[in-house]
Design an enzyme around this catalytic site. Structure first.
Site, PDB file in Angstrom:
ATOM      1  N   CYS A   6      68.434 -40.989 101.931  1.00 32.81           N
ATOM      2  CA  CYS A   6      68.563 -40.757 100.482  1.00 32.81           C
ATOM      3  C   CYS A   6      67.737 -39.541 100.036  1.00 32.81           C
ATOM      4  O   CYS A   6      68.082 -38.426 100.369  1.00 32.81           O
ATOM      5  CB  CYS A   6      68.222 -42.007  99.687  1.00 32.81           C
ATOM      6  N   HIS A  30      72.021 -45.740 101.830  1.00 30.70           N
ATOM      7  CA  HIS A  30      70.851 -46.546 102.207  1.00 30.70           C
ATOM      8  C   HIS A  30      71.204 -47.532 103.323  1.00 30.70           C
ATOM      9  O   HIS A  30      71.404 -48.724 103.066  1.00 30.70           O
ATOM     10  CB  HIS A  30      70.322 -47.313 100.981  1.00 30.70           C
ATOM     11  N   GLU A  52      69.340 -48.926 105.398  1.00 27.15           N
ATOM     12  CA  GLU A  52      68.315 -49.968 105.584  1.00 27.15           C
ATOM     13  C   GLU A  52      68.630 -51.244 104.813  1.00 27.15           C
ATOM     14  O   GLU A  52      68.153 -52.319 105.174  1.00 27.15           O
ATOM     15  CB  GLU A  52      66.929 -49.422 105.207  1.00 27.15           C
TER      16      GLU A  52
END
Ligand code: MN
Length: 227
Positions: free
Chosen positions: A96, A204, A206
């Site tokens: 990001c 993102h 994660e």
């Protein structure tokens, strides 16, 4: 176990969990406790995490009205981290804001506000839930990203991603290549070929640690960090 530094961010949990599940030992670093000069010899890999906008003066532009600054000192710290990590060929996974820092550190520029600058832009700022799918990305055939995602890509070179950004790469830095774009043309991933591991993604990954859609990316990053 590879020691992975995660650059300071307000919500580190999902980054830490993703690194742990990929076999790495995460540490949240910050510029007061961990000078960039020491970091590349103390850690085996670096994650640049999400956060606020990079100061436009760093890439030679005046700030757009939507500009929201990162905490003082963070831009300079992370830019120095990128330069030192690349110098030492320490693996970088930039997420990001991280992909934006990576591009600026290497001399590129940023589009400061997608809704003001891209005609018919897709929704790139979908906040809740954090794993909500916002748009597809088209991966560049033969790129590191596409090779790592191959098993997860169902049709063509598309993958659905989440999206929480209003800025994106404008002028690509020398040395980087685009490894994914959104259908509206926004750059969503870049990499530097020839490195042990240097990958940036605008989404993102994660946030998907429970369901594993992007665990191949964290696994390849941690594996590259193994000395
Ligand atoms: Mn996006």
């Amino acid at each position: 176990m590879p020691r992975i530094a995660i650059a300071p961010c307000s919500k580190p949990h999902d980054y830490e969990e993703s690194v742990r599940r990929a076999g790495g030992e995460p540490t949240i670093v910050d510029y007061k406790a961990h000078p960039a000069a020491d970091l590349v010899s103390t850690f085996d890999g670096i994650v640049l995490a999400g956060g606020a906008d990079v100061l436009p003066s760093i890439y030679g532009e005046a700030a757009h009205s939507t500009f929201g600054a990162a905490e003082a000192g963070r831009d300079e710290y992370e830019i120095e981290l990128v330069r030192r990590a690349l110098e030492a060929d320490v693996p970088i996974f930039a997420i990001c804001r991280g992909i934006q820092v990576l591009n600026v550190a290497l001399g590129g520029t940023l589009m400061q506000d997608i809704p003001s600058e891209v005609a018919n832009a897709l929704p790139h700022d979908v906040r809740e839930p954090r794993f909500a799918i916002a748009h597809d990305v088209w991966m560049t055939s033969g790129s590191l990203l596409e090779r790592l995602m191959r098993e997860r890509i169902e049709e063509g070179d598309d993958a659905p991603v989440n999206s929480r950004h209003h800025q994106a790469i404008k002028q690509l830095a020398k040395g980087l290549v685009v490894s994914a774009t959104a259908p509206d043309g926004v750059i969503e991933a870049v990499e530097e070929p020839g490195r042990r591991f240097c990958l940036g993604v605008q989404w993102h990954p994660e946030n998907f640690y429970r369901t594993g859609e992007f665990s191949a990316l964290f696994e390849a990053f941690v594996k590259a960090a193994q000395r």
